[in-house]
Scaffold this motif. Sequence first.
Motif, PDB file in Angstrom:
ATOM      1  N   LEU A 217       0.836  -1.204   0.000  1.00  0.00           N
ATOM      2  CA  LEU A 217       0.000   0.000   0.000  1.00  0.00           C
ATOM      3  C   LEU A 217       0.865   1.247   0.000  1.00  0.00           C
ATOM      4  O   LEU A 217       1.956   1.255   0.578  1.00  0.00           O
ATOM      5  N   ALA A 218       0.378   2.320  -0.624  1.00  0.00           N
ATOM      6  CA  ALA A 218       1.144   3.566  -0.677  1.00  0.00           C
ATOM      7  C   ALA A 218       1.224   4.244   0.678  1.00  0.00           C
ATOM      8  O   ALA A 218       2.210   4.906   1.001  1.00  0.00           O
ATOM      9  N   TYR A 219       0.198   4.076   1.511  1.00  0.00           N
ATOM     10  CA  TYR A 219       0.164   4.711   2.828  1.00  0.00           C
ATOM     11  C   TYR A 219      -0.909   4.038   3.673  1.00  0.00           C
ATOM     12  O   TYR A 219      -1.707   3.226   3.169  1.00  0.00           O
ATOM     13  N   ASP A 220      -0.949   4.390   4.955  1.00  0.00           N
ATOM     14  CA  ASP A 220      -1.944   3.832   5.873  1.00  0.00           C
ATOM     15  C   ASP A 220      -3.152   4.756   5.896  1.00  0.00           C
ATOM     16  O   ASP A 220      -3.184   5.749   6.626  1.00  0.00           O
ATOM     17  N   CYS A 221      -4.160   4.450   5.070  1.00  0.00           N
ATOM     18  CA  CYS A 221      -5.333   5.320   4.919  1.00  0.00           C
ATOM     19  C   CYS A 221      -6.048   5.508   6.254  1.00  0.00           C
ATOM     20  O   CYS A 221      -6.465   4.535   6.899  1.00  0.00           O
ATOM     21  N   ASP A 222      -6.167   6.765   6.666  1.00  0.00           N
ATOM     22  CA  ASP A 222      -6.843   7.140   7.915  1.00  0.00           C
ATOM     23  C   ASP A 222      -6.185   6.550   9.165  1.00  0.00           C
ATOM     24  O   ASP A 222      -6.743   6.634  10.250  1.00  0.00           O
ATOM     25  N   GLY A 223      -5.005   5.927   8.995  1.00  0.00           N
ATOM     26  CA  GLY A 223      -4.351   5.291  10.144  1.00  0.00           C
ATOM     27  C   GLY A 223      -5.040   4.015  10.576  1.00  0.00           C
ATOM     28  O   GLY A 223      -4.897   3.582  11.732  1.00  0.00           O
ATOM     29  N   ASN A 224      -5.758   3.379   9.642  1.00  0.00           N
ATOM     30  CA  ASN A 224      -6.547   2.194  10.001  1.00  0.00           C
ATOM     31  C   ASN A 224      -5.677   1.023  10.443  1.00  0.00           C
ATOM     32  O   ASN A 224      -6.041   0.292  11.378  1.00  0.00           O
ATOM     33  N   TRP A 225      -4.549   0.810   9.785  1.00  0.00           N
ATOM     34  CA  TRP A 225      -3.662  -0.295  10.175  1.00  0.00           C
ATOM     35  C   TRP A 225      -3.021  -0.018  11.524  1.00  0.00           C
ATOM     36  O   TRP A 225      -2.923  -0.900  12.377  1.00  0.00           O
ATOM     37  N   ALA A 226      -2.575   1.211  11.720  1.00  0.00           N
ATOM     38  CA  ALA A 226      -1.946   1.566  13.003  1.00  0.00           C
ATOM     39  C   ALA A 226      -2.938   1.410  14.156  1.00  0.00           C
ATOM     40  O   ALA A 226      -2.563   1.024  15.265  1.00  0.00           O
ATOM     41  N   ALA A 227      -4.203   1.706  13.893  1.00  0.00           N
ATOM     42  CA  ALA A 227      -5.232   1.621  14.946  1.00  0.00           C
ATOM     43  C   ALA A 227      -5.424   0.194  15.437  1.00  0.00           C
ATOM     44  O   ALA A 227      -5.855  -0.030  16.576  1.00  0.00           O
ATOM     45  N   LYS A 228      -5.092  -0.794  14.612  1.00  0.00           N
ATOM     46  CA  LYS A 228      -5.284  -2.197  14.967  1.00  0.00           C
ATOM     47  C   LYS A 228      -4.094  -2.789  15.725  1.00  0.00           C
ATOM     48  O   LYS A 228      -4.184  -3.897  16.248  1.00  0.00           O
ATOM     49  N   GLY A 229      -2.971  -2.053  15.754  1.00  0.00           N
ATOM     50  CA  GLY A 229      -1.750  -2.621  16.302  1.00  0.00           C
ATOM     51  C   GLY A 229      -1.439  -2.182  17.720  1.00  0.00           C
ATOM     52  O   GLY A 229      -2.061  -1.266  18.269  1.00  0.00           O
ATOM     53  N   ARG A 230      -0.432  -2.857  18.300  1.00  0.00           N
ATOM     54  CA  ARG A 230       0.067  -2.496  19.631  1.00  0.00           C
ATOM     55  C   ARG A 230       1.405  -1.768  19.458  1.00  0.00           C
ATOM     56  O   ARG A 230       2.286  -2.225  18.729  1.00  0.00           O
ATOM     57  N   VAL A 231       1.545  -0.639  20.132  1.00  0.00           N
ATOM     58  CA  VAL A 231       2.775   0.143  20.065  1.00  0.00           C
ATOM     59  C   VAL A 231       3.841  -0.489  20.954  1.00  0.00           C
ATOM     60  O   VAL A 231       3.596  -0.742  22.146  1.00  0.00           O
TER      61      VAL A 231
END
Length: 395
Positions: A217-231
Amino acid sequence: MVKLEKLIVGLMSGTSIDGIDAAIVRINEWGLRTKAELIHFISVPFSEEIQQEILQCMNVEESNIARITSMNFKLGKLFANAVKQVCKEADIPLNQIHAIGSHGQTVFHIPQETDNLVQSTLQIGEPSVIAYETGITVISNFRSMDIAAGGEGAPLVPYTDYLIYQNDSKGRALQNIGGIGNVTVLPKGGEVKDLFAFDTGPGNMIIDEVCKKRLGLAYDCDGNWAAKGRVHKELVATWLRNPYFHKQPPKSTGRELFGNTYTEKILKNYPQMSDQDLIATVTYYTAYSIYDAYKKFVFPKVKIDEIILGGGGSHNRTLINMLKGLLPDYKIYTQEDLGYSSDAKEAIAFAILANETIHQQCSNVPQATGSNKQVILGSITLSPTGDKNFIYKGD
């Protein structure tokens, strides 16, 4: 006399290398009297082939003189096409455009002298090609004069930030999140000499590259992938040991420090981490680097009432939520919240900088770039058949 009102097209291709931003801006007057109005804005995406060619130009191991020389003219044609397209969509004939302000595409930036390399920068996108193809005078190469004056050639947007966003009752931090993050700090009721600015570190650059390599993917649209992960905050703490984050402003950075090579090391070191966790962690890295920069270099100096976000990162909801969590005591807005455009901000800025050059006005900010003095920025490439409207007769 020079006409007070001008239509100027601003062109920007940033460190994200996602395409060309083109903005038609109606500008009245100049300097502190400047009034700018966005007429029309477009973003023309690069093809995957062009994007890869640009990245190869930036890669020390893959690049060569022939590749950069060719891309300089190839990008010039693409920039000219973007001007034609934005004017066509706005139904404004090319002959009504007074000038074009083109940032160009940065392919290498050396903010500090190292070994045998002197302080320098290179933006490509041949202005002669733009001028020939459009018949319009082009102002380009904005960073070089600042470097000649001892500065880093970046950031240059702080001057235009002051003209548009300075407020007598509020202290403001203008945070751009493009490929690289940068902030302009505007003290309440301050003058140009009171503002300061610097690059905070990575913006979307690492996030986009991880999305590309892991997900296609070119980028994380709306931060959807980051929202699913653990930092994984322990990794962020390790990455923040990078000397850049401890260096005092003025300072600037780019792909040379946080580009593909940097991201490849992250991908190589954590192959077992899930896609969601890795994207969440590098997103938090960007958020925390901005917070850390404010804590070290902004809040001790200036009372900030509002933080205003721009650039592509302002559309990443997870990134914005992370920033709000790190900065709970501050009002955080996007450009849209104030009636402006996050995407068009930098293209508008280079239209305004072009207007300042036309009027022979200094437009760098020494306390932002580290230059020895204020200077007039930009090189002028006249229309190939001359430009009677452009001739400077004094104001």
